[in-house]
Structures are given as C-alpha cells and as structure tokens.
Write an enzyme that holds these catalytic residues in place. Structure first.
Site, mmCIF file in Angstrom:
data_model
loop_
_atom_site.group_PDB
_atom_site.id
_atom_site.type_symbol
_atom_site.label_atom_id
_atom_site.label_comp_id
_atom_site.label_asym_id
_atom_site.label_seq_id
_atom_site.Cartn_x
_atom_site.Cartn_y
_atom_site.Cartn_z
ATOM 1 C CD GLU A 42 -5.477 1.915 -2.952
ATOM 2 O OE1 GLU A 42 -6.408 2.427 -2.329
ATOM 3 O OE2 GLU A 42 -4.501 1.385 -2.399
ATOM 4 C CG HIS A 98 -1.983 1.040 1.166
ATOM 5 N ND1 HIS A 98 -1.770 2.339 1.547
ATOM 6 C CD2 HIS A 98 -3.282 0.977 0.743
ATOM 7 C CE1 HIS A 98 -2.882 3.041 1.376
ATOM 8 N NE2 HIS A 98 -3.812 2.240 0.887
#
Length: 250
Positions: A158, A88
């Site tokens: 993302e 992430h």
C-alpha cells in the site's frame, strides 16, 4: 471504524451472500478474506462458518500478558481468526508503531498460528525501483532478517500516498514496483510470496496489474457488490498454480 456493530454484521451477511453465489471459490484458487473491527470478531466467526471467507483482525498485541488494551494473537486464534493485519500505515504514523514493534507482532502472530498480513509501502511517490527497495527493507525488518519467517507472510503493498486518494497508483507503477520487489525476494526463495495491492484499490484494477496476487480493498468494499466484482475479476484471471487473494474490507 467506519461501521458500528450492527452495521458491520449486516455488511458481513452481504459479503457472505456475494461469496455463496460464486461456488468456484470453494476450489481455493481465489481466497477472499474480510477484516472487521475487533468487537465484531466472535459474531463474524459464527456468520462465516462454512464460508470460504477467511476472517482477519486489524491488529494484535505482541504477547500474552499485562498489555492493557491489546488483544493477543492467541486470543484471536481462539476466536477463529486466520490472519492479522500488522503494520498498517495508520498504525505506523498515528500509533508510533516502529519496525521493532512490528517485528514482535509478526513473530507472535506466526507463533499463534496466524498468517501476518504485513502492510508495507513507500510514504511518497518514488521511482518504482526505489519504492520496491523501501518495501523490501520493511519486509526484512518485519522478520528480523529471518527469510524462513517471511515465507509465512502475505504482503499488502500500500503506497502510503495512495491510501484514501481519489485513484489508486497507476497499474504500470504498481506492476513495476512489485516486479522489482519479486526479483529481490527471489534471492531468498520467495519470488512467489503473495503480494496484494491496496491504496484506493477498486474494481477494474486487478486485470490491469502484472505479478500482483490480488487486491486489498478498503472503502470500495463497503458496497458488497464491489467486493463481488473483484471476486469475479480474480476468478477470471487466476490460474491453478497462482492463487489470488482478492479482497478485504474494514
């Protein structure tokens, strides 16, 4: 880390209720998943037992052994975790996780029988083709160039600049970037790799996207009804040969 322990369990109960009111999910054409904090996982596994909801973890270590403070992929598997978030943007930026560490985690997760949910994305606004090139490089690095390993991934695209923003990246931008990425992956037999979009994703976005397998929800899933709305969108737009992976929440 937005929720405490008790609040997380109450929220999970709400998500289970949203899923149970949609019996079509049992067919597996839409695969919902949820990724709570590590301390919640054992209780979450009990809550989700018998539910189509797949349990995920937000991070993992790269091996069993003397890695104080880490959680091994093998322990996550023992707890009933099915997928694990790796790479992430926050882990990369604030915890100094580089491509080499991410590759170790991906390999260890696969060895433990987990599906790596690999987070990728360009740090700033680029042309969609350039964004796809950046993401392709991140995927290649995460599997150390082993494309057979890449076939075991779910990709969470993302754009870093869209995370926490008031609005997601535009549907046109996302669709074009993902389309270009799929063309590059097709050269390695991976044109149909699951690619879900995250970055301020919310209800109403999925029907606008082309070539995207689902949504990777963050804060908008804190309201369980939003989770349910995205499930309905996924159920409406999925086809028998193109499974959707619609949702996640922290």
């Amino acid at each position: 880390m937005y929720m405490g322990y008790a609040q997380s369990l109450a929220w999970l109960e709400q998500l289970v209720a949203e899923v149970e009111t949609r019996p079509a999910l049992v067919a597996g054409r839409v695969v919902p998943f949820v990724i709570p904090s590590h301390p919640v996982l054992p209780a979450a596994a009990r809550l989700l037992q018998g539910s189509p909801l797949v349990l995920g973890a937000q991070n993992c270590g790269w091996a069993d052994g003397p890695w104080t403070g880490e959680v091994s992929p093998s322990m996550l598997a023992e707890l009933g975790v099915g997928l694990v978030e790796i790479g992430h943007a926050e882990r990369r930026r604030y915890f100094a996780e580089d491509e080499a560490m991410i590759a170790l985690k991906v390999s260890a997760a696969v060895d433990a029988g987990l599906t790596p949910l690999l987070c990728v994305g360009e740090p700033e606004v680029l042309e969609p083709e350039a964004a796809a090139d950046t993401v392709f490089g991140q995927i290649k690095a995460a599997v150390s160039g082993d494309w057979s390993l890449a076939s075991k991934l779910v990709i969470a695209y993302e754009p870093v600049w869209a995370i926490g923003a008031p609005e997601p990246a535009s549907a046109a931008y996302v669709s074009q970037a993902v389309g270009t990425l799929r063309s590059a992956l097709a050269q390695h037999g991976l044109a149909r790799l699951p690619i879900i979009y995250g970055g301020s994703a919310k209800p109403g976005l999925l029907p606008q996207l082309d070539g995207v397998s689902g949504l990777f929800l963050g804060r908008f899933a804190h309201d369980a009804s939003n989770f349910g709305r995205v499930l309905d969108e996924a159920l409406s737009f999925c086809t028998a040969d193109a499974p959707k992976t619609p949702s996640k929440g922290h």
